[in-house]
Enzyme design. Structure first.
Site, PDB file in Angstrom:
ATOM      1  N   CYS A 132      17.673   3.923  -3.451  1.00 63.30           N
ATOM      2  CA  CYS A 132      17.776   5.032  -3.983  1.00 63.30           C
ATOM      3  C   CYS A 132      18.770   5.680  -4.033  1.00 63.30           C
ATOM      4  O   CYS A 132      19.943   5.881  -5.064  1.00 63.30           O
ATOM      5  CB  CYS A 132      16.476   6.472  -3.971  1.00 63.30           C
ATOM      6  SG  CYS A 132      16.118   7.085  -2.531  1.00 63.30           S
ATOM      7  N   SER A 141       0.920  -1.132  -0.119  1.00 69.71           N
ATOM      8  CA  SER A 141      -0.223  -0.095   0.135  1.00 69.71           C
ATOM      9  C   SER A 141       0.768   1.296  -0.350  1.00 69.71           C
ATOM     10  O   SER A 141       0.148   2.585  -0.291  1.00 69.71           O
ATOM     11  CB  SER A 141      -1.199   0.179   1.424  1.00 69.71           C
ATOM     12  OG  SER A 141      -0.260   0.485   2.815  1.00 69.71           O
ATOM     13  N   ASN A 149      13.607   7.829  -8.120  1.00 67.82           N
ATOM     14  CA  ASN A 149      13.916   7.124  -6.705  1.00 67.82           C
ATOM     15  C   ASN A 149      12.105   6.214  -6.540  1.00 67.82           C
ATOM     16  O   ASN A 149      13.134   5.167  -6.190  1.00 67.82           O
ATOM     17  CB  ASN A 149      13.401   7.892  -5.585  1.00 67.82           C
ATOM     18  CG  ASN A 149      12.202   9.072  -5.224  1.00 67.82           C
ATOM     19  OD1 ASN A 149      11.588   9.947  -6.584  1.00 67.82           O
ATOM     20  ND2 ASN A 149      11.525   8.680  -3.937  1.00 67.82           N
ATOM     21  N   TYR A 201       3.923   3.681  -1.121  1.00 68.95           N
ATOM     22  CA  TYR A 201       4.246   3.804  -2.517  1.00 68.95           C
ATOM     23  C   TYR A 201       5.364   3.653  -3.678  1.00 68.95           C
ATOM     24  O   TYR A 201       5.048   3.202  -4.739  1.00 68.95           O
ATOM     25  CB  TYR A 201       4.716   5.371  -2.327  1.00 68.95           C
ATOM     26  CG  TYR A 201       4.089   6.628  -1.485  1.00 68.95           C
ATOM     27  CD1 TYR A 201       2.591   6.876  -2.277  1.00 68.95           C
ATOM     28  CD2 TYR A 201       4.945   8.287  -1.485  1.00 68.95           C
ATOM     29  CE1 TYR A 201       2.211   7.615  -1.450  1.00 68.95           C
ATOM     30  CE2 TYR A 201       4.522   8.699  -1.130  1.00 68.95           C
ATOM     31  CZ  TYR A 201       2.881   8.817  -1.329  1.00 68.95           C
ATOM     32  OH  TYR A 201       2.180   9.934  -0.545  1.00 68.95           O
TER      33      TYR A 201
END
Lengths: 343, 343, 343, 343
Positions: A149, A10, A310, A12
Site C-alpha cells: 500500500c 476473512s 490502503n 481486511y
C-alpha cells in the site's frame, strides 16, 4: 463471467476483494477461503456485505477442481511463497497481494523480511501489479504481484520525476498509515485505547515497502512509517532534491506526461482551497491515488505526495484494476465509486 | 505519610491509581502488584509515569508483611471476592474498585454477574465509596466499595430528584462509554479498526451498573450502554417522569441542595454556550462529575445528565477521594487537576 | 505571590496560561484581557475552569496601573510587535508567546511572515524562552520570547546532535500538528467535518517554525507541516545525515549529555514496547517534550523525533517554565501533571 | 435520460446528491445551483468529484427554461417554503429535502421551527419521501418531501411495532449524530477542536425530528439529540413499553413483516458477533438503514434501534430512492454501494 476465488478472504484485504468482486459485472466469486471461519458466512467478519451475498467460507483445500479463471491471494507473506506452487495449479491467472513476490532480488527479500525466500525460482515469472507503469505486460500476465500500500503511493508519487531524470540523491519518504494496514489480528498494539490518537513511528527505518519504492524508482530510499489516527488511508511525503535547473513547471509537466490519461491517478497540486494536496480523507472506498507536489524553487527541493485507500488502490482495488487490465476490460470496471466528502 | 499499595496495578484503573497516588502529598506507594508484569517497571504499561517513578511490579504474595495502611484493589470481579478475606488481613483500610461488593443483595449480584457470590457474609461490612452520599460513614469506614463508572454518573445525576421525591416511574438510562472502560485486555472487539468510530450498543439491557443505580436511587432503572468513539469518558442521559406539579425551578433547587458544597460535582445546565450540558470531553484527567438537566415543562419529563472520566471520578479518582474522606483530609487533596480544554 | 496578567486570554494558549497560572503556588492572576469577551467570565470560553475561578475578562486598556510583576502575551503576531512598546511599560517582566520576537534577523522575519518587522530595535533585547538551552540567560531576563510549538520540538530533537557536530547537510523536518494549533478562530478550514481525519499538508514548504529551528541549530532546515487528527499534540520527525563515523552510541550519548538533568525532556528510544519512540498521545496536559532517535547504521542517517503538547510545553507550559527559571523557582513548580495514559 | 437539477448544491446534502446522480444510469444533472459558488466548479467544495465531472454552479435564476424533469431541493428551511411556488414551476417533479413540508400540521411546524409556515396551502400536496411506508403514493407523486435524517431512522425503527399495536405509552428516543448533520456552515460550535470527541446534547428536548417521528408513528415521542465523534452517521435508540403479552418473537415477526422485501432495510438483531445491533460505522456511503431491537422479556420493555448515513439514506440517497420509486425503476438503481468495513 469469469470464475474467481479469494484465498485468505476473512482478513481486511480479503473482505475488500469480496466487496469489489461482488459488484464487478464480469466476475463471479465461486469461493472464498478461510482457515479460521470455514463454514461460516462471509458477512460475519464482513458485516457490510449483509444483504449482498450468502456466500460461506470454505477451506483452502476446497479450491481444487473449481475450474477457476482467476485466483486472488490475500494470504500472509511467508505462507504464500510456501504454497505458491500449489496455488498456480488452481487457476489460469493468479493475482497475489502478499509481499512475497514483489521484490525481484531474493537477497533483498531475505534482508527486509528476515527470512530466506523459499521459492526464488518463481519470482521472475511475476509481473508487478501496477497498471500505470506495467500496463502492456499486464495484458498478458498470468502471475501478478500487487505492490504494498505505501509502496504504491510512493512509486506513483516518485517515479514520474525519477524516470524523467529530474531528481538526484536519496529520497526520504515519510509514510503515514491507518490501523487497517495492520490487518484484522493486530493484537494488543492495536487495541483502541492504545492505538487511538497515536502518532506511532512503528518503523523508523527499514520498512519493507522502502525496498519496493527503491526497486521501482532506481533511487536510494529512506522511509519512516507512522501509524496515525485513521482506519483506512495511506499518505506519503517524499522529500527529494531536484536536479540542477529543474523548475516547478518541469515537475508539473512530468506528472502530466505520466498520468494524463490514467483512470485512477489524479494530480492534486492547487494554489488554494482546502484539499489542495493529496490526502486520504476523501479517498476511502475509492480506487484513486492522488499525487501532488510542492517545489521550493529557491533551494531546488521538492516534496512529492501520494495518498490512497490502503485497502482499495493500495490492495484489493489495485488487484481488480489488474484483473481489468489483464482481460482487456475498461480499467474502471467495478471501481467507479468516487469516494465520500465529507467523511 | 500513609503506606499504600495497589493490587492489580497493571490495568488502566491501576495505572490511574498509581498516577494519582504518586502525586498525593499524604501517601506513599510501597507496592504495586501484577501477575503478568511481576519484576518489570510500572512505567512500561503506564508510559506517562516515565520520569516520575522507578517502581517495579511485585507479585500478589509480596504484599504480606508490608505494614500497609491502605490497600487499593483494582483486581477483576470474581477473583476479588475469592481473595477478599486475605486482602483484608493486609491493611487496616481496603478500598475495592471491583464490582464484587457494590450490590447489597447477593441474589441481585448473582443475577447480574451470572455467578453466585462466594463471600456474601462480607458484603454488609462495605461502605459505598461515594462521598457525596456517604461522607459521614466513610469517615470511619475500613472497607469501602467504589461504585462503577456509569453507576457513579447515573447515581449523581438521578439521586437528588429521587431523594426529593420529584420523579416517579421508571428511569431510562442511556449510557455512553469510551474504550478504556473495557480494560487493557479487550481482545478483538477492542481492535482499533473495529472499535474506532463505533456506536456499539454492547449492552442493550441488563448492564451491571443498572443494578447499582437502582439500588442507590430506589427507582426501577432500564439502562442501555453504548461504546462511543473516545478512550476516556462516560456520559449518562437519564430519562425521567416528573411528579405532578414539579417545575424546572424545583429540579434546579434539588440539585443545588444536594451539591452546593461538593468539591467535585458541578451543576452544568446553562441556557447558552457550547458546553451548556455535561460532557466528558473537558473532564479527562479530572475528578469532576458534571451533572445537569433539561425539563420539558409542558409534558412533565426531565432528562438528567451526568458526565465524568471513567478512570478518575468513575474509578481511581473516586477511590482517592474516599481515601481523603476516610482520613479527614480535604477531599481535593491530590485531585486538583482541572481538566483540559480544548482536548 | 507574583502579580501576573495574561493579554489575549480568550484563545487556546491564553486559556492554558490561565489554567497553569491558577494552579501555580507563587503567582496570582490579577487580570486576563480579551477584546471579544470583555466583561464575561473566563470560564465561558474555558469551561474546564468552572469551579476554579470567578475571574472575568477585562480590556487591554485595563492593564494600566495594575502593578504587574509579569505580563504574558498570547496576542497575535503583528499586533504584538505593534503594541510591544506599550506592553513593556506594564510589567517588569514580559513573556511573549507570539511569533514576533523569535527570529533575530528582521529580514528573515519579513520573509517568513510576509510583512516587515515594525519594532526591529526591540528584537535583540529578547531572550529565547527555552530553558534547556538558555537557562543562565533566563535567570535575569526581563523580556522573553517563547519559541513556536513545532520549533520547540524540532530544536529539542536536533540541537544536541547539531551542537556536538554529529550531523551534516540539510535537516528535513516532517512536522505533524493537532487542530488546536490553528487557534480558536480557525474558520471553515477548521470545521469538524473537513478537519476530522485529515492528513492536511497545509505548509509543504516555508512554515515559519522552519526558520526558528534553522536559527537555533545552525543547520539548513526544510520543513513540511501536516495537520493530523488530534486536538492537541505536535510531533516532528527530523531526517538527518550523520557525520562520518558517528554511531548510534554517539547519538545516544549526545542526547544524554544534553538532557540528563532536564526536568521536562525525556529520552525515549527503546528497543521494544508500544511507546518506544516519542508521541504526543500520552503528553496531553503535561509539560514534557519527549525526544528520541533511530539510527540506520549502515547508511549513516538518523531520524530524530520530538513530541509535545503544543499548548503546554509548546506554549503556555514553556512560558511558565520560563517564569520559574526567571524567578529562581524549581522549574517543575506548577507543572507537575504527568499526562494521561490511555488517552 | 431524465433531466435533473439540484438547488442548493454546494452544501453537504447537495454534494451527495451530485455524487449519487452522477452515477445514476437514468439521470443527467443539467444544473446545480449555489448562491455562494456561482460560476465555480462543483468539485471545489466537493473534492471527491474531481475527475468525475466538469460541472460548474449556476445561480438559482438560471434554472428557468431548462426543461427539467426533476428538481431536487437542498435549500434551507424557511427559504424553501418562501420560494416553493416558483420551484414548482420549474420541473414536473420536485423532491424537497428541506424541513418545510414534512409536518402536515402548520401549527406543529410553527411550534418546532419557531416561525409561521408561509405556504400552508401547499403542504397537503406533498407525499412523504419514505418508500418503505409510502411506496404506492410515491409512484405517482410529483411533490415529495424527504424526512429528516434522525426521523428516518426513528420512523423505520418504531413504526413496525406501532402499526402492529405492539407498544404503548410514550417513546423515548436517544438520537446520536455526526457533525455533517450540521451542514457545511456550522460556525464556531463546529470547530474541530471544540467538536472533536464531543458528546454534546445539543437538543435535550424538542428537536424538530421528534415531531416527524410522532406524526409517522402516532405515538407521543420524547427525543434527545447528541452530537457524537463522527462526520457521518445517525443512530437512534428508541425506548418503548411493550403491550401486555408481547414477546420477543412478536417483535421480530413485526420487523420481518414490515421489511422482509425492502431493498434498503436490514434487520440486525443477532445474539453474537461484533456488529449485532445497528450502527452507522459500516453504513457510510450506503443507502441502508439497519434496524434492530432488544427485548427485556421480564419487564415488557424493548429498545428499538435504527442506524444510517445521514447524508445518504437520511438525505440524498433517500431522495434518489424516491426518484426510482417515482419513475418505476428498481429502487437500488444508482444506490448499490454496500458500505465499507472496516471504516
Amino acid at each position: 463471467m469469469l470464475r474467481v476465488a479469494v484465498a485468505g478472504a476473512s482478513g481486511y484485504i480479503g473482505g475488500e476483494l469480496l466487496r469489489l468482486l461482488h459488484g464487478h459485472p464480469r466476475a463471479t466469486v465461486v469461493a472464498a477461503t478461510s482457515d479460521r471461519f470455514t463454514g461460516r458466512r462471509v458477512d460475519g467478519p464482513h458485516p457490510n456485505l449483509r444483504g449482498h451475498t450468502d456466500l460461506c467460507f470454505v477451506g483452502h483445500g476446497d479450491l481444487t477442481g473449481l475450474d477457476l479463471d482467476v485466483l486472488f491471494l490475500a494470504t500472509p507473506h511467508r505462507e504464500t511463497m510456501a504454497r505458491m506452487a500449489g496455488f498456480l495449479k488452481l487457476a489460469g491467472t493468479v493475482i497475489d497481494l502478499s509481499g512475497d513476490f514483489r521484490l525481484r532480488d531474493p537477497e533483498t527479500y531475505a534482508s527486509y523480511y528476515e527470512t530466506p525466500h523459499t521459492a526464488p525460482e518463481l519470482i521472475p515469472s511475476f509481473t508487478p501489479g501496477l497498471p500505470e507503469w506495467h500496463r502492456a505486460e499486464l495484458a498478458t500476465a498470468d502471475r501478478i504481484s500487487v505492490p504494498g500500500c505505501m509502496a504504491t503511493a510512493g512509486i506513483l508519487a516518485v517515479r514520474p520525476l525519477a524516470e524523467a531524470g529530474l531528481i538526484e540523491g536519496e529520497v526520504r519518504v515519510d509514510a503515514r498509515t491507518g490501523s487497517s494496514g495492520s490487518g484484522a489480528s493486530s493484537g494488543s498494539a492495536g487495541a483502541h485505547a492504545e492505538r487511538s490518537g497515536a502518532l506511532r513511528v512503528f518503523a523508523p527505518t527499514r520498512h519493507r515497502h522502502e525496498a519496493e519504492i527503491a526497486q521501482a524508482t532506481g533511487r536510494t530510499v529512506r522511509m519512516t512509517a507512522t501509524g496515525v489516527e485513521a482506519v483506512r488511508g495511506v499518505q506519503v511525503l517524499c522529500h527529494t532534491t531536484l536536479a540542477a535547473g529543474v523548475s516547478e513547471k518541469d515537475v508539473r509537466s512530468a506528472f502530466r506526461a505520466a498520468y494524463r490519461d490514467e483512470p485512477f491517478v489524479r494530480i492534486v497540486a492547487q494554489r488554494r482551497g482546502l484539499y489542495r494536496l493529496p490526502e486520504p480523507k476523501i479517498l476511502s472506498g475509492s480506487n484513486f491515488c492522488d499525487v501532488g507536489f510542492a517545489v521550493s524553487g529557491e533551494t531546488g527541493t521538492a516534496v512529492l505526495i501520494g495518498a490512497l485507500d490502503n485497502l482499495v488502490k493500495g490492495g484489493a482495488g489495485g488487484a481488480v484494476q489488474c484483473l481489468n487490465a489483464r482481460f482487456g476490460w475498461p480499467e474502471r470496471t467495478g471501481l467507479e465509486f468516487p469516494g465520500l466528502h465529507p467523511n
